[in-house]
Design a protein around this motif. Structure first.
Motif, PDB file in Angstrom:
ATOM      1  N   MET A   1       3.984 -11.388  10.662  1.00  0.00           N
ATOM      2  CA  MET A   1       3.493 -11.309   9.297  1.00  0.00           C
ATOM      3  C   MET A   1       3.450 -12.721   8.723  1.00  0.00           C
ATOM      4  N   VAL A   2       2.331 -13.083   8.185  1.00  0.00           N
ATOM      5  CA  VAL A   2       2.146 -14.395   7.590  1.00  0.00           C
ATOM      6  C   VAL A   2       2.252 -14.257   6.074  1.00  0.00           C
ATOM      7  N   VAL A   3       3.072 -15.092   5.491  1.00  0.00           N
ATOM      8  CA  VAL A   3       3.240 -15.085   4.035  1.00  0.00           C
ATOM      9  C   VAL A   3       2.381 -16.196   3.462  1.00  0.00           C
ATOM     10  N   GLY A   4       1.463 -15.818   2.592  1.00  0.00           N
ATOM     11  CA  GLY A   4       0.570 -16.786   1.980  1.00  0.00           C
ATOM     12  C   GLY A   4       1.197 -17.464   0.776  1.00  0.00           C
ATOM     13  N   PHE A   5       0.460 -18.449   0.272  1.00  0.00           N
ATOM     14  CA  PHE A   5       0.935 -19.206  -0.887  1.00  0.00           C
ATOM     15  C   PHE A   5       1.075 -18.296  -2.107  1.00  0.00           C
ATOM     16  N   ARG A   6       0.135 -17.381  -2.279  1.00  0.00           N
ATOM     17  CA  ARG A   6       0.167 -16.483  -3.433  1.00  0.00           C
ATOM     18  C   ARG A   6       1.397 -15.577  -3.387  1.00  0.00           C
ATOM     19  N   ASP A   7       1.700 -15.045  -2.192  1.00  0.00           N
ATOM     20  CA  ASP A   7       2.896 -14.202  -2.052  1.00  0.00           C
ATOM     21  C   ASP A   7       4.167 -15.000  -2.292  1.00  0.00           C
ATOM     22  N   ALA A   8       4.200 -16.221  -1.780  1.00  0.00           N
ATOM     23  CA  ALA A   8       5.377 -17.064  -1.986  1.00  0.00           C
ATOM     24  C   ALA A   8       5.564 -17.374  -3.466  1.00  0.00           C
ATOM     25  N   ALA A   9       4.465 -17.604  -4.184  1.00  0.00           N
ATOM     26  CA  ALA A   9       4.545 -17.886  -5.621  1.00  0.00           C
ATOM     27  C   ALA A   9       5.051 -16.658  -6.380  1.00  0.00           C
ATOM     28  N   LYS A  10       4.597 -15.461  -5.985  1.00  0.00           N
ATOM     29  CA  LYS A  10       5.056 -14.236  -6.646  1.00  0.00           C
ATOM     30  C   LYS A  10       6.554 -14.034  -6.428  1.00  0.00           C
ATOM     31  N   PHE A  11       6.997 -14.203  -5.198  1.00  0.00           N
ATOM     32  CA  PHE A  11       8.410 -13.993  -4.909  1.00  0.00           C
ATOM     33  C   PHE A  11       9.284 -15.081  -5.539  1.00  0.00           C
ATOM     34  N   THR A  12       8.740 -16.276  -5.708  1.00  0.00           N
ATOM     35  CA  THR A  12       9.468 -17.323  -6.414  1.00  0.00           C
ATOM     36  C   THR A  12       9.645 -16.941  -7.887  1.00  0.00           C
ATOM     37  N   GLY A  13       8.607 -16.381  -8.492  1.00  0.00           N
ATOM     38  CA  GLY A  13       8.702 -15.903  -9.871  1.00  0.00           C
ATOM     39  C   GLY A  13       9.724 -14.792 -10.010  1.00  0.00           C
ATOM     40  N   ILE A  14       9.739 -13.880  -9.053  1.00  0.00           N
ATOM     41  CA  ILE A  14      10.720 -12.795  -9.067  1.00  0.00           C
ATOM     42  C   ILE A  14      12.127 -13.357  -8.946  1.00  0.00           C
ATOM     43  N   PHE A  15      12.296 -14.337  -8.077  1.00  0.00           N
ATOM     44  CA  PHE A  15      13.605 -14.958  -7.903  1.00  0.00           C
ATOM     45  C   PHE A  15      14.065 -15.632  -9.197  1.00  0.00           C
ATOM     46  N   GLU A  79       6.653  -4.126  -6.457  1.00  0.00           N
ATOM     47  CA  GLU A  79       5.208  -4.322  -6.450  1.00  0.00           C
ATOM     48  C   GLU A  79       4.795  -5.381  -5.427  1.00  0.00           C
ATOM     49  N   GLY A  80       5.550  -6.461  -5.354  1.00  0.00           N
ATOM     50  CA  GLY A  80       5.233  -7.513  -4.380  1.00  0.00           C
ATOM     51  C   GLY A  80       5.362  -7.034  -2.953  1.00  0.00           C
ATOM     52  N   VAL A  81       6.406  -6.293  -2.664  1.00  0.00           N
ATOM     53  CA  VAL A  81       6.587  -5.757  -1.313  1.00  0.00           C
ATOM     54  C   VAL A  81       5.494  -4.741  -1.007  1.00  0.00           C
ATOM     55  N   LYS A  82       5.183  -3.891  -1.972  1.00  0.00           N
ATOM     56  CA  LYS A  82       4.130  -2.889  -1.771  1.00  0.00           C
ATOM     57  C   LYS A  82       2.788  -3.558  -1.491  1.00  0.00           C
ATOM     58  N   ASN A  83       2.457  -4.597  -2.250  1.00  0.00           N
ATOM     59  CA  ASN A  83       1.203  -5.307  -2.028  1.00  0.00           C
ATOM     60  C   ASN A  83       1.185  -6.017  -0.680  1.00  0.00           C
ATOM     61  N   SER A  84       2.299  -6.584  -0.292  1.00  0.00           N
ATOM     62  CA  SER A  84       2.377  -7.257   1.012  1.00  0.00           C
ATOM     63  C   SER A  84       2.191  -6.267   2.152  1.00  0.00           C
ATOM     64  N   VAL A  85       2.819  -5.116   2.033  1.00  0.00           N
ATOM     65  CA  VAL A  85       2.683  -4.087   3.077  1.00  0.00           C
ATOM     66  C   VAL A  85       1.257  -3.556   3.124  1.00  0.00           C
ATOM     67  N   SER A  86       0.645  -3.320   1.970  1.00  0.00           N
ATOM     68  CA  SER A  86      -0.722  -2.799   1.954  1.00  0.00           C
ATOM     69  C   SER A  86      -1.710  -3.828   2.500  1.00  0.00           C
ATOM     70  N   MET A  87      -1.480  -5.109   2.225  1.00  0.00           N
ATOM     71  CA  MET A  87      -2.352  -6.156   2.781  1.00  0.00           C
ATOM     72  C   MET A  87      -2.173  -6.259   4.281  1.00  0.00           C
ATOM     73  N   GLU A  88      -0.942  -6.092   4.759  1.00  0.00           N
ATOM     74  CA  GLU A  88      -0.668  -6.141   6.188  1.00  0.00           C
ATOM     75  C   GLU A  88      -1.342  -4.970   6.891  1.00  0.00           C
ATOM     76  N   ASN A  89      -1.286  -3.784   6.267  1.00  0.00           N
ATOM     77  CA  ASN A  89      -1.928  -2.605   6.855  1.00  0.00           C
ATOM     78  C   ASN A  89      -3.438  -2.708   6.819  1.00  0.00           C
ATOM     79  N   LYS A  90      -3.969  -3.388   5.811  1.00  0.00           N
ATOM     80  CA  LYS A  90      -5.420  -3.537   5.685  1.00  0.00           C
ATOM     81  C   LYS A  90      -5.967  -4.407   6.810  1.00  0.00           C
ATOM     82  N   PHE A  91      -5.227  -5.426   7.215  1.00  0.00           N
ATOM     83  CA  PHE A  91      -5.694  -6.331   8.259  1.00  0.00           C
ATOM     84  C   PHE A  91      -5.367  -5.835   9.666  1.00  0.00           C
ATOM     85  N   SER A  92      -4.567  -4.785   9.771  1.00  0.00           N
ATOM     86  CA  SER A  92      -4.199  -4.275  11.106  1.00  0.00           C
ATOM     87  C   SER A  92      -5.258  -3.371  11.672  1.00  0.00           C
TER      88      SER A  92
END
Length: 92
Positions: A1-15, A79-92
């Motif tokens: 699983m590759v984490v993009g810049f947008r996902d990293a920024a979202k998780f940084t905000g959550i942190f 929401e971030g985890v859900k979006n990451s999982v749905s994006m991962e499933n979309k590309f699989s």
């Protein structure tokens, strides 16, 4: 699983929001512990009313603001985890 810049920024905000929740709760709980330490030094009378008001407002602010920040960070995390999982499933 590759984490993009947008996902990293979202998780940084959550942190950051999670850290703010912990900071606010710790700040006001420490205030309440300090106030409890001087309980014996308070003389009966009008000062007692102000003392009890300070203790009550400290507890209320800690619970409300910490709870709201904690709830916000949990919702954003899910929401971030859900979006990451749905994006991962979309590309699989």
């Amino acid at each position: 699983m590759v984490v993009g810049f947008r996902d990293a920024a979202k998780f940084t905000g959550i942190f950051i929001i999670s850290c703010c929740a912990v900071f606010v709760c710790t700040l006001f709980l420490n205030f309440n512990m300090d106030m409890a330490g001087i309980r014996d030094e308070i003389t009966p009378g009008a000062v007692t009313v102000f003392y009890e008001a300070q203790v009550s407002s400290g507890k209320m602010i800690s619970c409300v603001s910490g709870g709201c920040l904690l709830l916000t960070s949990v919702i954003m995390l899910f929401e971030g985890v859900k979006n990451s999982v749905s994006m991962e499933n979309k590309f699989s």
